[in-house]
Structures are given as C-alpha cells and as structure tokens.
Design an enzyme around this catalytic site. Structure first.
Site, PDB file in Angstrom:
ATOM      1  N   TYR A  50       6.637 -46.164  47.920  1.00 15.36           N
ATOM      2  CA  TYR A  50       5.946 -46.848  46.820  1.00 15.36           C
ATOM      3  C   TYR A  50       6.980 -47.401  45.858  1.00 15.36           C
ATOM      4  O   TYR A  50       7.861 -46.672  45.422  1.00 15.36           O
ATOM      5  CB  TYR A  50       5.007 -45.897  46.060  1.00 15.36           C
ATOM      6  CG  TYR A  50       3.597 -46.430  46.112  1.00 15.36           C
ATOM      7  CD1 TYR A  50       3.284 -47.627  45.488  1.00 15.36           C
ATOM      8  CD2 TYR A  50       2.610 -45.765  46.822  1.00 15.36           C
ATOM      9  CE1 TYR A  50       2.009 -48.156  45.585  1.00 15.36           C
ATOM     10  CE2 TYR A  50       1.338 -46.288  46.922  1.00 15.36           C
ATOM     11  CZ  TYR A  50       1.042 -47.487  46.303  1.00 15.36           C
ATOM     12  OH  TYR A  50      -0.207 -48.016  46.407  1.00 15.36           O
ATOM     13  N   GLU A  52       6.189 -50.039  43.119  1.00 16.69           N
ATOM     14  CA  GLU A  52       5.614 -50.997  42.161  1.00 16.69           C
ATOM     15  C   GLU A  52       6.675 -51.392  41.145  1.00 16.69           C
ATOM     16  O   GLU A  52       7.425 -50.540  40.661  1.00 16.69           O
ATOM     17  CB  GLU A  52       4.411 -50.375  41.447  1.00 16.69           C
ATOM     18  CG  GLU A  52       3.186 -50.316  42.338  1.00 16.69           C
ATOM     19  CD  GLU A  52       1.975 -49.743  41.621  1.00 16.69           C
ATOM     20  OE1 GLU A  52       2.150 -49.116  40.557  1.00 16.69           O
ATOM     21  OE2 GLU A  52       0.858 -49.918  42.126  1.00 16.69           O
ATOM     22  N   ASP A 196       3.514 -76.267  48.419  1.00 18.77           N
ATOM     23  CA  ASP A 196       3.160 -75.185  49.334  1.00 18.77           C
ATOM     24  C   ASP A 196       3.786 -75.510  50.695  1.00 18.77           C
ATOM     25  O   ASP A 196       3.268 -76.330  51.454  1.00 18.77           O
ATOM     26  CB  ASP A 196       1.634 -75.076  49.430  1.00 18.77           C
ATOM     27  CG  ASP A 196       1.175 -74.002  50.407  1.00 18.77           C
ATOM     28  OD1 ASP A 196       2.021 -73.469  51.159  1.00 18.77           O
ATOM     29  OD2 ASP A 196      -0.034 -73.704  50.425  1.00 18.77           O
ATOM     30  N   LYS A 225       5.521 -68.470  59.800  1.00 17.85           N
ATOM     31  CA  LYS A 225       5.190 -69.677  60.576  1.00 17.85           C
ATOM     32  C   LYS A 225       6.500 -70.242  61.137  1.00 17.85           C
ATOM     33  O   LYS A 225       7.163 -69.537  61.886  1.00 17.85           O
ATOM     34  CB  LYS A 225       4.377 -70.639  59.708  1.00 17.85           C
ATOM     35  CG  LYS A 225       3.031 -70.003  59.288  1.00 17.85           C
ATOM     36  CD  LYS A 225       2.148 -70.903  58.470  1.00 17.85           C
ATOM     37  CE  LYS A 225       0.881 -70.167  58.042  1.00 17.85           C
ATOM     38  NZ  LYS A 225       0.040 -70.975  57.121  1.00 17.85           N
ATOM     39  N   ARG A 231       4.900 -61.398  58.958  1.00 23.51           N
ATOM     40  CA  ARG A 231       3.748 -61.961  58.252  1.00 23.51           C
ATOM     41  C   ARG A 231       3.889 -61.674  56.754  1.00 23.51           C
ATOM     42  O   ARG A 231       3.979 -60.519  56.338  1.00 23.51           O
ATOM     43  CB  ARG A 231       2.494 -61.281  58.803  1.00 23.51           C
ATOM     44  CG  ARG A 231       1.169 -61.866  58.407  1.00 23.51           C
ATOM     45  CD  ARG A 231       0.123 -61.471  59.441  1.00 23.51           C
ATOM     46  NE  ARG A 231       0.429 -62.146  60.684  1.00 23.51           N
ATOM     47  CZ  ARG A 231       0.128 -63.432  60.922  1.00 23.51           C
ATOM     48  NH1 ARG A 231      -0.538 -64.147  60.041  1.00 23.51           N
ATOM     49  NH2 ARG A 231       0.474 -63.992  62.050  1.00 23.51           N
TER      50      ARG A 231
HETATM   51  C1  LIG Z   1      -0.981 -70.648  56.262  1.00 20.37           C
HETATM   52  C2  LIG Z   1      -1.072 -71.301  54.944  1.00 20.37           C
HETATM   53  C3  LIG Z   1      -1.305 -70.563  53.775  1.00 20.37           C
HETATM   54  C4  LIG Z   1      -1.749 -69.119  53.776  1.00 20.37           C
HETATM   55  O1  LIG Z   1      -0.991 -68.218  54.428  1.00 20.37           O
HETATM   56  P1  LIG Z   1      -1.634 -66.780  54.821  1.00 20.37           P
HETATM   57  O2  LIG Z   1      -0.420 -65.963  55.057  1.00 20.37           O
HETATM   58  O3  LIG Z   1      -2.485 -67.007  56.001  1.00 20.37           O
HETATM   59  O4  LIG Z   1      -2.408 -66.307  53.650  1.00 20.37           O
HETATM   60  C5  LIG Z   1      -1.247 -71.214  52.559  1.00 20.37           C
HETATM   61  N1  LIG Z   1      -0.994 -72.526  52.493  1.00 20.37           N
HETATM   62  C6  LIG Z   1      -0.803 -73.281  53.601  1.00 20.37           C
HETATM   63  C7  LIG Z   1      -0.538 -74.741  53.439  1.00 20.37           C
HETATM   64  C8  LIG Z   1      -0.843 -72.694  54.861  1.00 20.37           C
HETATM   65  O5  LIG Z   1      -0.683 -73.453  55.931  1.00 20.37           O
END
Ligand SMILES: *Cc1c(COP(=O)(O)O)cnc(C)c1O
Length: 415
Positions: A50, A52, A196, A225, A231
């Site tokens: 933990y 935080e 993003d 990704k 993840r």
């Molecule tokens: C995949 C994605 C997210 C969210 O990611 P998670 O880990 O699935 O919550 C946010 N913004 C964009 C543009 C994405 O492609």
C-alpha cells in the site's frame, strides 16, 4: 507461509488464453504483446504494497523501495517524451483522462472533443460516460471529402462555444494527429489543450509521429497499446500543473497505486527508449500501410483511403451493404482472426453493430510479422468475408491462420 491448493481451474483458463494468443491472429488496434519482463514485473510482490501518496509523501510505512520504483518510472517517462512532470499512477487511460478533467475543469464546463462516431473515445464526452455527464462536451469531426480532421470547422466551433478545454486524440482515426493546429486554435480561443495519446504513445516514443508534449498542457496515454507495456495509464504535464494533476489522481480519483504495474510501466519506458523500439514503431506503420494496400486490393474501401499510423478502418458498406461490422467480426473470430467492429464517419448503424472494422498492426508486428504476412492476412480476411456462411471455408482459414502464427508465436515458452 500458508500453502493453499493449486487453483487448476483458473490456470487452465489462462493456459487456454496463452494458446489463443499464440495460435490466432491478433489485429485489435489497441492490443499488443507485452514482453516477458513486463509480465514478470506485473506478477511481482509489489502487488502486496500500500503506498497512497507520492514518493517521499506516503500515508503508509515501508515505502522506501516503492518510492524508488515510482521515481524511476517518472524519470524514465519524462526523459522518453521530454516532459516536465509525470504521474504514473492512473490505473487506466480512462482514469488518466478523468483525473486530468478533474484537475483542469469544474463540472458543467464546456469541452471540445472529437465526435465519438468519427474516432473519439468514450471518455471524450459520451453521454453514458462520466465525462459526458459531468462536463458539457461539444464536438468536431472529419471532412466529408477526405475524412481527415476538419480544422476549419474545429476553429469555428471553438470560436462559438469558447471551450475551457480542447481534447485531441482518438481511438479510431487512421491518420497523424498534428498537435500544432490544436495549440494555435486553443490559444486563439483561450482554451487549455489536452492531447490523449492513448493509441499512438508508442509511435511518438519511437519517433514516427509528432510529439504533443511541447504543444499540449496535458498529455494522457495508456501504457498497453502501441507502447507495449502493462495495462495502465499515465499523465504528462507542465511543472505549473503538476500539483493539480497529482492531487486529482490521488486523493481526487484513486486510492492506492498499483505498484507492480508502475514497476512494469518503468520496464516498458526503458524498452521504449531503446533504438530497437524506434525500428519497431516504424515497422508497425510499414505493416499498416502494407495491410491497407492489400485490403484495397481485396476490394475494401478504407476510411480516408489508407493509413499513416498503426490502424485502418474498413468501410464494409461498399464491399457488401448487408454485412455489418458485427457480423464480419463474428465470422472472422470463427476463422481465428481477432479484431473489432467500429463505426465509420456518418455510420447509419448503431455503434454495437456498426458498418466498419478497425484493424491494427501493433501486435502482429511485435510477433515479428512483416509486409509479406500482411498480404497473407488481407487475403484471409477477404476469404472469410466473401464466404462468411461457409463453415468449411472458415475452418480452412482458421488452419491457415494457425499455420501463419506457428512461425510468429509471441509466447512460445509459455505454451
Ligand atoms: C483506449 C483509450 C482510452 C482508455 O484507455 P483504457 O485503459 O481502456 O481506460 C482513452 N482514450 C483513448 C483515445 C483510447 O484509445
């Protein structure tokens, strides 16, 4: 330590998922194969801790070692992208976005993001997502003619709506997103600018897409990704927004961080800084171009005519008006090819049926496939979609897919 009986049930399921990943073709644009050392860090005893708070400012004892790993992750990711400050605690991309909004906005504020049916993400103002419930989202989209971001229309809606924040970035857009025009429009209307980079973080780290960090106030991304890590999510920002972002992640949005995942993020940032990773990022894009060209050769129309990133969108309406994205995805799944249905611009079908397919090359590139294999994959997709009611043909493609994968097995030693 107390010993418990082995959970054969769960490990048998995991074993079957290893086999599925090793023997079928993975074309989901948001997926990848994490390295063994990323998996190892994710499976480490750091899951027990933990912590935080932040390095040097924790609410629990015993965080001397954890502080080191979070510091290392922060330093590595700042070096990788040239950022002033990083928060490596978001559990996911969605959490990173929500924390960033929480830091920059008040409920009810206007935000300008990309239309969801043209590539924007759920967290860019979907009415069923907290982003759309808490903030007033307005949207921009792509042109009808070339299906690329319409910056003139974007500028116009920004001037009318005066958003507090402009969000760039997409989950299904096959072209480079140039951060520079977003910055100048944001400056013109007095808005903040969030990029993003969930999908393209690995392409940016590998130097094949423009880096938004010098232009955006905040950059959010996922680590699993194209970046090929565990993840999770991450936020980069300027020094003057660091405190607001950190407070928004914890205590604003999350409790204890996932320290095992933070260690795995540090590993992924190290991997992404290697010269081989730049070769990998270039190979993803090369493979996407090859797959796109081969799909056009099979008679498919691609949104915007092609791709310059890791993904492409097939518009099935011209191939076969009766074939929805969902039907196509189900047939391909039976043939050992894994991808997802996706809306195309101005899609007449709802998102869960959709008229398109989203196809990505990050995972197959990690597995070692190249342009020759992309041509093979395009031919397999064509065979499945032309013979989607023919069980024998789908089984034959499944065999061919397994044969292809047997030469490019991501986890041979886990099998
Ligand atoms: C995949 C994605 C997210 C969210 O990611 P998670 O880990 O699935 O919550 C946010 N913004 C964009 C543009 C994405 O492609």
């Amino acid at each position: 330590m107390q010993q418990m009986p082995r959970d054969d049930e769960v490990f048998a399921i995991i074993g079957r998922e290893v086999e599925r990943q090793n023997t079928t073709i993975q074309l989901i644009a948001s997926e990848n194969f994490a390295s063994r050392q990323v998996l190892e860090a994710t499976g480490s005893v750091l899951t027990n801790k933990y912590s935080e708070g932040y390095p040097g400012k924790r609410y629990y004892g015993g965080n001397q070692v954890i502080d080191e790993v979070e510091e290392l992750a922060r330093r590595r990711v700042c070096d990788l992208f040239g950022a002033e400050h990083a928060n490596v605690q978001p559990h996911s991309g969605a959490n990173a976005n929500m924390a960033a909004y929480f830091a920059l906005l008040e409920p009810g504020d206007t935000v300008l993001g990309m239309k969801l049916d043209q590539g924007g993400h759920l967290t860019h103002g979907s009415p069923v997502n907290a982003s759309g419930k808490l903030y007033h989202f307005v949207s921009y989209g792509v042109t009808e003619s070339d299906e690329r971001i319409d910056f003139d229309a974007l500028h116009q809606v920004a001037s009318q709506e005066r958003p507090k924040l402009i969000v760039a970035g997409a989950t299904a857009y096959p072209r480079i997103i140039d951060p520079e025009p977003f910055r100048s429009i944001a400056d013109d209307v007095g808005a903040l600018f969030l990029f993003d980079a969930a999908h393209v973080a690995g392409l940016i780290a590998g130097g094949v897409h423009p880096n938004p960090v010098p232009f955006a106030d905040v950059v959010t991304f996922t680590t699993h990704k194209t970046l090929r890590g565990p993840r999770g999510g991450c936020i980069l920002t300027r020094a003057d927004l660091a405190e607001a972002i950190d407070k928004a992640v914890f205590p604003g949005f999350q409790g204890g961080p996932l320290d095992h995942v933070i260690a795995a993020k540090a590993v992924a940032f190290h991997e992404a800084a290697q010269p081989e990773f730049a070769d990998y990022a270039a190979a993803i894009v090369r493979n996407a171009a090859a797959l796109a060209e081969a799909l056009v050769g099979e008679g498919f129309r691609l949104v915007s005519g092609g791709t310059d990133n890791h993904l492409m969108l097939v518009d099935l309406r011209t191939f076969d008006p009766e074939l929805s994205g969902k039907k196509a995805r189900l047939a391909l799944d039976r043939a050992g090819i894994s991808l997802n249905e996706n809306t195309v611009p101005d899609d007449p079908r709802p998102p869960y049926i959709a008229s398109g397919l989203r196809i990505g090359t990050p995972a197959v590139t990690t597995a070692g496939m190249g342009p020759a294999e992309m041509a093979t994959i395009a031919a397999l997709i064509g065979r499945v979609l032309r013979n989607r009611d023919d069980d024998a043909e789908l089984a034959a493609v499944r065999d061919d897919a397994a044969t292809l994968c047997s030469k490019f097995t991501p986890y041979p030693d886990l099998a």
